[in-house]
Design a protein around this motif. Structure first.
Motif, PDB file in Angstrom:
ATOM      1  N   GLY A  26       0.841  -1.187   0.000  1.00 15.42           N
ATOM      2  CA  GLY A  26       0.000   0.000   0.000  1.00 15.42           C
ATOM      3  C   GLY A  26       0.872   1.230   0.000  1.00 15.42           C
ATOM      4  N   HIS A  27       0.575   2.123   0.914  1.00  7.73           N
ATOM      5  CA  HIS A  27       1.328   3.372   1.000  1.00  7.73           C
ATOM      6  C   HIS A  27       2.792   3.111   1.368  1.00  7.73           C
ATOM      7  N   PHE A  28       3.037   2.051   2.103  1.00  8.62           N
ATOM      8  CA  PHE A  28       4.390   1.725   2.546  1.00  8.62           C
ATOM      9  C   PHE A  28       4.907   0.468   1.851  1.00  8.62           C
ATOM     10  N   THR A  29       4.717   0.381   0.567  1.00 12.99           N
ATOM     11  CA  THR A  29       5.112  -0.800  -0.188  1.00 12.99           C
ATOM     12  C   THR A  29       6.585  -1.138   0.001  1.00 12.99           C
ATOM     13  N   ALA A  30       7.444  -0.142   0.075  1.00 13.06           N
ATOM     14  CA  ALA A  30       8.876  -0.405   0.232  1.00 13.06           C
ATOM     15  C   ALA A  30       9.160  -1.171   1.520  1.00 13.06           C
ATOM     16  N   PHE A  31       8.398  -0.902   2.563  1.00 16.40           N
ATOM     17  CA  PHE A  31       8.584  -1.621   3.827  1.00 16.40           C
ATOM     18  C   PHE A  31       7.867  -2.970   3.814  1.00 16.40           C
ATOM     19  N   GLU A  32       6.714  -2.998   3.169  1.00 14.74           N
ATOM     20  CA  GLU A  32       5.902  -4.210   3.165  1.00 14.74           C
ATOM     21  C   GLU A  32       6.404  -5.249   2.176  1.00 14.74           C
ATOM     22  N   GLU A  33       6.913  -4.795   1.044  1.00 17.86           N
ATOM     23  CA  GLU A  33       7.379  -5.690  -0.025  1.00 17.86           C
ATOM     24  C   GLU A  33       8.732  -5.208  -0.552  1.00 17.86           C
ATOM     25  N   PRO A  34       9.794  -5.339   0.239  1.00 16.76           N
ATOM     26  CA  PRO A  34      11.096  -4.789  -0.165  1.00 16.76           C
ATOM     27  C   PRO A  34      11.686  -5.446  -1.417  1.00 16.76           C
ATOM     28  N   VAL A  35      11.445  -6.722  -1.622  1.00 21.53           N
ATOM     29  CA  VAL A  35      12.007  -7.399  -2.801  1.00 21.53           C
ATOM     30  C   VAL A  35      11.357  -6.876  -4.081  1.00 21.53           C
ATOM     31  N   ILE A  36      10.040  -6.767  -4.065  1.00 24.31           N
ATOM     32  CA  ILE A  36       9.327  -6.242  -5.239  1.00 24.31           C
ATOM     33  C   ILE A  36       9.774  -4.810  -5.521  1.00 24.31           C
ATOM     34  N   THR A  37       9.875  -4.008  -4.471  1.00 23.15           N
ATOM     35  CA  THR A  37      10.268  -2.608  -4.632  1.00 23.15           C
ATOM     36  C   THR A  37      11.689  -2.491  -5.165  1.00 23.15           C
ATOM     37  N   SER A  38      12.623  -3.262  -4.594  1.00 25.15           N
ATOM     38  CA  SER A  38      14.016  -3.160  -5.047  1.00 25.15           C
ATOM     39  C   SER A  38      14.161  -3.655  -6.486  1.00 25.15           C
ATOM     40  N   ASN A  39      13.427  -4.690  -6.860  1.00 26.07           N
ATOM     41  CA  ASN A  39      13.466  -5.161  -8.250  1.00 26.07           C
ATOM     42  C   ASN A  39      12.935  -4.101  -9.204  1.00 26.07           C
ATOM     43  N   ASP A  40      11.875  -3.401  -8.782  1.00 21.64           N
ATOM     44  CA  ASP A  40      11.316  -2.344  -9.613  1.00 21.64           C
ATOM     45  C   ASP A  40      12.309  -1.188  -9.766  1.00 21.64           C
ATOM     46  N   ILE A  41      12.990  -0.835  -8.690  1.00 19.55           N
ATOM     47  CA  ILE A  41      13.987   0.245  -8.756  1.00 19.55           C
ATOM     48  C   ILE A  41      15.141  -0.155  -9.659  1.00 19.55           C
ATOM     49  N   ARG A  42      15.597  -1.397  -9.532  1.00 19.32           N
ATOM     50  CA  ARG A  42      16.680  -1.880 -10.409  1.00 19.32           C
ATOM     51  C   ARG A  42      16.258  -1.821 -11.881  1.00 19.32           C
ATOM     52  N   SER A  43      15.036  -2.239 -12.143  1.00 16.15           N
ATOM     53  CA  SER A  43      14.520  -2.198 -13.511  1.00 16.15           C
ATOM     54  C   SER A  43      14.476  -0.766 -14.039  1.00 16.15           C
ATOM     55  N   PHE A  44      14.022   0.160 -13.201  1.00 13.05           N
ATOM     56  CA  PHE A  44      13.969   1.568 -13.588  1.00 13.05           C
ATOM     57  C   PHE A  44      15.362   2.100 -13.909  1.00 13.05           C
ATOM     58  N   VAL A  45      16.322   1.834 -13.033  1.00 13.93           N
ATOM     59  CA  VAL A  45      17.693   2.317 -13.246  1.00 13.93           C
ATOM     60  C   VAL A  45      18.263   1.733 -14.539  1.00 13.93           C
ATOM     61  N   HIS A  46      18.002   0.456 -14.789  1.00  7.55           N
ATOM     62  CA  HIS A  46      18.476  -0.179 -16.023  1.00  7.55           C
ATOM     63  C   HIS A  46      17.888   0.518 -17.254  1.00  7.55           C
ATOM     64  N   LYS A  47      16.602   0.844 -17.199  1.00  5.50           N
ATOM     65  CA  LYS A  47      15.953   1.538 -18.321  1.00  5.50           C
ATOM     66  C   LYS A  47      16.565   2.923 -18.543  1.00  5.50           C
ATOM     67  N   VAL A  48      16.832   3.643 -17.455  1.00  7.26           N
ATOM     68  CA  VAL A  48      17.422   4.979 -17.569  1.00  7.26           C
ATOM     69  C   VAL A  48      18.814   4.893 -18.181  1.00  7.26           C
TER      70      VAL A  48
END
Length: 73
Positions: A26-48
């Motif tokens: 939800g609002h705190f997805t990074a705390f609730e689902e850290p693996v999903i969040t970190s994978n999404d950030i990695r994907s974003f950085v790769h795209k950039v």
């Protein structure tokens, strides 16, 4: 929590690199689902990085064409 529709985001941000909606968390997805969040950030950085490298290649090709055109004048 209200999610902004993708179409509205794309209209507001013409250079949108990534848009993600998570099935959990939800609002705190990074705390609730850290693996999903970190994978999404990695994907974003790769795209950039890919986008920056492509822009660099495009700029180099443009410069090479300009030099080639000047040589053949």
């Amino acid at each position: 929590m209200v999610r902004t529709p993708r179409k509205l985001v794309e209209h507001a941000y013409t250079n949108l690199v990534s848009y993600s909606e998570f099935p959990v968390g939800g609002h705190f997805t990074a705390f609730e689902e850290p693996v999903i969040t970190s994978n999404d950030i990695r994907s974003f950085v790769h795209k950039v990085i890919e986008q920056q490298e492509q822009a660099k290649r495009d700029q180099q090709a443009k410069q090479q064409k300009k030099v080639k055109d000047e040589v053949w004048k």
